[in-house]
Design an enzyme around this catalytic site. Structure first.
Site, PDB file in Angstrom:
ATOM      1  N   GLY A  12       0.823  -1.201   0.000  1.00 49.19           N
ATOM      2  CA  GLY A  12       0.000   0.000   0.000  1.00 49.19           C
ATOM      3  C   GLY A  12       0.856   1.249   0.000  1.00 49.19           C
ATOM      4  O   GLY A  12       0.544   2.231   0.685  1.00 49.19           O
ATOM      5  N   ASN A  90       1.535  -2.247   5.292  1.00 47.47           N
ATOM      6  CA  ASN A  90       0.785  -1.007   5.442  1.00 47.47           C
ATOM      7  C   ASN A  90      -0.562  -1.029   4.725  1.00 47.47           C
ATOM      8  O   ASN A  90      -1.454  -0.254   5.065  1.00 47.47           O
ATOM      9  CB  ASN A  90       1.625   0.154   4.909  1.00 47.47           C
ATOM     10  CG  ASN A  90       0.833   1.437   4.790  1.00 47.47           C
ATOM     11  OD1 ASN A  90       0.549   2.115   5.781  1.00 47.47           O
ATOM     12  ND2 ASN A  90       0.435   1.781   3.558  1.00 47.47           N
ATOM     13  N   SER A 142      -3.433   0.401  14.685  1.00 50.03           N
ATOM     14  CA  SER A 142      -4.127   1.678  14.847  1.00 50.03           C
ATOM     15  C   SER A 142      -4.577   1.792  16.291  1.00 50.03           C
ATOM     16  O   SER A 142      -4.789   0.771  16.969  1.00 50.03           O
ATOM     17  CB  SER A 142      -5.347   1.746  13.925  1.00 50.03           C
ATOM     18  OG  SER A 142      -6.187   2.835  14.264  1.00 50.03           O
ATOM     19  N   TYR A 155     -12.841  -2.383  11.086  1.00 49.64           N
ATOM     20  CA  TYR A 155     -11.481  -1.824  11.100  1.00 49.64           C
ATOM     21  C   TYR A 155     -10.813  -2.071  12.460  1.00 49.64           C
ATOM     22  O   TYR A 155      -9.659  -2.511  12.526  1.00 49.64           O
ATOM     23  CB  TYR A 155     -11.559  -0.329  10.805  1.00 49.64           C
ATOM     24  CG  TYR A 155     -10.223   0.365  10.694  1.00 49.64           C
ATOM     25  CD1 TYR A 155      -9.443   0.240   9.547  1.00 49.64           C
ATOM     26  CD2 TYR A 155      -9.745   1.158  11.739  1.00 49.64           C
ATOM     27  CE1 TYR A 155      -8.224   0.887   9.443  1.00 49.64           C
ATOM     28  CE2 TYR A 155      -8.529   1.814  11.639  1.00 49.64           C
ATOM     29  CZ  TYR A 155      -7.774   1.674  10.480  1.00 49.64           C
ATOM     30  OH  TYR A 155      -6.556   2.326  10.387  1.00 49.64           O
ATOM     31  N   ALA A 157     -11.494  -4.363  14.710  1.00 48.00           N
ATOM     32  CA  ALA A 157     -11.222  -5.791  14.882  1.00 48.00           C
ATOM     33  C   ALA A 157      -9.991  -6.208  14.090  1.00 48.00           C
ATOM     34  O   ALA A 157      -9.151  -6.981  14.577  1.00 48.00           O
ATOM     35  CB  ALA A 157     -12.429  -6.612  14.454  1.00 48.00           C
ATOM     36  N   ILE A 188      -3.888  11.156  12.055  1.00 52.34           N
ATOM     37  CA  ILE A 188      -2.812  11.605  11.173  1.00 52.34           C
ATOM     38  C   ILE A 188      -3.415  12.309   9.958  1.00 52.34           C
ATOM     39  O   ILE A 188      -4.435  11.862   9.417  1.00 52.34           O
ATOM     40  CB  ILE A 188      -1.953  10.407  10.705  1.00 52.34           C
ATOM     41  CG1 ILE A 188      -1.451   9.598  11.914  1.00 52.34           C
ATOM     42  CG2 ILE A 188      -0.788  10.881   9.846  1.00 52.34           C
ATOM     43  CD1 ILE A 188      -0.541  10.347  12.858  1.00 52.34           C
TER      44      ILE A 188
END
Length: 245
Positions: A12, A90, A142, A155, A157, A188
């Site tokens: 990514g 990523n 995250s 997301y 999980a 970010i």
């Protein structure tokens, strides 16, 4: 074409945090950087991407959520450059909705890219690194994976799963001198956060002790630190301006 440099693959890596990581590593003459793109890039897109760098970077195309693509990409890097020293997992996606409105397909799709994709790439990278008896894997988690977040059941999980996967990878990898750590970014400045309303941005800024969103360069520098420090493994480094302390 083999190289004497350390080969680093960033999934990514065509935009946002992934691109920042790739650029930061490529700025060090020690690294030959290879970027993974989910989709095939046309000639103009390739030229634009290469223009972001002062040195030539490799590009491999494939879906990390597909095991056959992951295996092919790892093998392509090894065939082309002779080794693989660093893998940065990523690649990721979001499909935000409250749980009561989230479909099973959406839940599985996000886990497929974020968690299964990290597993796939790590699995095939480990096979190479174990033979080398050296290597570093950095996973992107995250703060949502540490504390949850409204509208991000899928997301959160997936990112929580990455924490557990990181620690297991670190334990198994240590047997052959391989380290694995994770970075957990907070708020970010990226294309994703740019979609937030001014009201939501202000709410977050008020909650963040440093009173501002972070920059992608801070994540890139943290990744580089974890790559270089040879006595850190199995850790999750939170980069969030103090939001979750």
């Amino acid at each position: 074409m083999t190289t004497t440099k350390q080969v680093a693959l960033v999934t990514g890596g065509t935009k946002g945090i992934g691109l920042a990581i790739a650029k930061h590593l490529a700025s060090n003459d020690q690294y030959q950087v290879v970027i993974n793109s989910h989709r095939e890039l046309d000639a103009d897109a390739v030229r634009a991407l290469q223009a972001e760098f002062s040195t030539e970077v490799g590009i491999v195309t494939g879906d990390v959520a597909q095991a056959e693509d992951a295996e092919r990409m790892i093998q392509t890097v090894v065939d082309q450059y002779g080794s693989l020293a660093v893998l940065v997992n990523n690649a990721g996606q979001t499909q935000d909705k409250l749980m009561t409105r989230m479909t099973e397909a959406s839940f599985k799709d996000v886990l497929g890219t974020n968690l299964v994709g990290t597993f796939n790439m790590s699995k095939f990278a480990l096979k190479v690194m174990q033979k080398q008896r050296a290597g570093v894997i950095i996973n992107m988690s995250s703060i949502a994976g540490l504390h949850g977040n409204l509208g991000q059941a899928n997301y959160s999980a997936s990112k929580a799963g990455i924490v557990g996967l990181t620690k297991t990878t670190a334990r198994e990898g240590a047997l052959r001198g391989i380290r694995c750590n994770a970075v957990a970014p907070g708020m970010i400045n990226t294309d994703m956060t740019a979609k937030l309303s001014d009201k939501i941005v202000k709410q977050f800024e008020n909650e963040i002790p440093l009173k501002r969103f972070g920059e992608v360069q801070s994540i890139a520098e943290t990744v580089a630190f974890l790559v270089e420090n040879d006595y850190i493994t199995g850790q999750v480094i939170t980069v969030d301006g103090g939001l979750t302390m």
